[in-house]
Design a protein around this motif. Structure first.
Motif, short mmCIF file in Angstrom:
data_model
loop_
_atom_site.label_atom_id
_atom_site.label_comp_id
_atom_site.label_asym_id
_atom_site.label_seq_id
_atom_site.Cartn_x
_atom_site.Cartn_y
_atom_site.Cartn_z
N LYS A 88 17.39 22.45 46.28
CA LYS A 88 17.72 23.11 47.55
C LYS A 88 16.95 24.41 47.67
O LYS A 88 16.74 25.09 46.65
N GLU A 127 12.58 10.38 50.38
CA GLU A 127 13.43 10.05 49.23
C GLU A 127 14.61 9.19 49.66
O GLU A 127 15.00 8.25 48.96
N LYS A 141 10.05 15.40 52.78
CA LYS A 141 10.22 14.87 51.43
C LYS A 141 11.61 14.27 51.25
O LYS A 141 11.76 13.23 50.59
N LEU A 142 12.61 14.91 51.84
CA LEU A 142 13.97 14.39 51.73
C LEU A 142 14.09 13.05 52.45
O LEU A 142 14.69 12.10 51.93
N TYR A 194 17.11 13.14 42.93
CA TYR A 194 17.65 14.50 42.99
C TYR A 194 16.68 15.36 43.76
O TYR A 194 15.48 15.09 43.82
N PHE A 195 17.21 16.41 44.40
CA PHE A 195 16.41 17.28 45.23
C PHE A 195 16.82 18.72 44.98
O PHE A 195 18.01 19.04 44.87
N LEU A 242 21.83 17.04 45.02
CA LEU A 242 21.22 18.27 45.52
C LEU A 242 21.58 19.39 44.55
O LEU A 242 22.75 19.55 44.20
N ALA A 270 16.21 21.78 50.77
CA ALA A 270 15.42 20.57 50.84
C ALA A 270 14.34 20.67 51.92
O ALA A 270 14.55 21.28 52.96
#
Length: 283
Positions: free
Chosen positions: A263, A273, A269-270, A260-261, A240, A265
């Motif tokens: 922030k 993933e 979508k999270l 990877y995301f 993150l 989030a």
């Protein structure tokens, strides 16, 4: 009152107004991470949301605001170096919160003045987990049989949930991520890389959401420690990051995380993933 404390107080009031189901009761389990605490955590997690916390006073103060527990359970094993300010803080700032301690007469003797208050109760060890369970139910005003029945029904309905460990030094982010995920996963939290390593060692998660920008022990260093351990190295890690620039993203990707995301989030979508990262690798 600072924003963190104000948020925690508001959240606690909201939960009391709504009324929590039996299985939603939250316990903060404090103490040295030894075999006794590990076994207690394993047993009690069948019935309640249990969050582990070290006996460090500063860490406990932060976790109280993040977790907003319904009960604090303290293991006094090794009480000779447990900071007495823990008891003062709980008595002064959380006077309505029940606190159970577990220790021998010698270990609990250091804190005898606090047991005069109805808030605190000591269970003399050695003590069975079922006895601890009875004491917790009594403090909650619940019947053990009802708790066990609800837990069994919930497990049958939902099956075993995957365990996600969220690591971030920001309390607001931890609360947000936990609320976002706990409907679908068993969620544990850690406020530092060091606490994350301890948590992983005691109860292995199926996936880790790891903040890349943390002080002292950042995401890169934490990932290196995870990969250096033979029993942890295969746990998928999703970074993150709050920094959206090419150089930062390239630095993250060089570490070859499971994903990877950015922030804050986005929930859908999270979740997608995470599901992708949890898929078994085909041979």
């Amino acid at each position: 009152m600072d924003k963190e404390t104000e948020y925690g107080a508001a959240e606690g009031m909201s939960c009391r107004k709504r009324g929590r189901g039996i299985g939603m009761k939250k316990i903060l389990l404090v103490g040295k991470f030894n075999s006794v605490v590990t076994e207690m955590n394993k047993y009690l997690s069948q019935f309640f949301h249990v969050q582990l916390c070290s006996e460090n006073a500063g860490v406990l103060e932060g976790m109280m605001k993040i977790v907003n527990p319904d009960l604090v359970l303290i293991s006094l094993i090794g009480a000779y170096d447990i900071d007495t300010s823990i008891f003062f803080m709980l008595s002064d700032q959380y006077a309505q919160l029940p606190v159970l301690t577990i220790g021998t007469k010698e270990e609990s003797g250091k804190f005898f003045q606090y047991y005069e208050e109805s808030q605190f109760e000591n269970l003399v060890r050695p003590v069975e987990n079922t006895t601890i369970m009875d004491a917790i139910c009594r403090r909650f005003g619940l019947k053990r049989e009802e708790v066990e029945k609800e837990a069994a029904a919930k497990q049958q309905a939902t099956g075993d949930k995957k365990r996600i460990l969220v690591v971030d030094d920001n309390g607001t982010t931890l609360r947000t991520m936990k609320a976002m995920l706990e409907e679908y996963y068993e969620v544990a939290i850690a406020i530092s890389g060091a606490q994350a390593m301890t948590s992983i060692g005691k109860k292995r998660p199926d996936l880790i959401l790891l903040d890349y920008e943390m002080p002292v022990c950042d995401g890169r260093m934490t990932l290196e420690m995870i990969r250096a351990d033979e029993e942890m190295k295969d746990i998928p890690v999703i970074f993150l990051t709050a920094i959206n620039d090419r150089a930062n993203i390239e630095a993250v990707l060089k570490l070859k995380p499971a994903g990877y995301f950015l922030k804050p989030a986005i929930k859908d979508k999270l979740l997608a993933e995470i599901e992708k990262a949890l898929q078994p690798v085909s041979s």
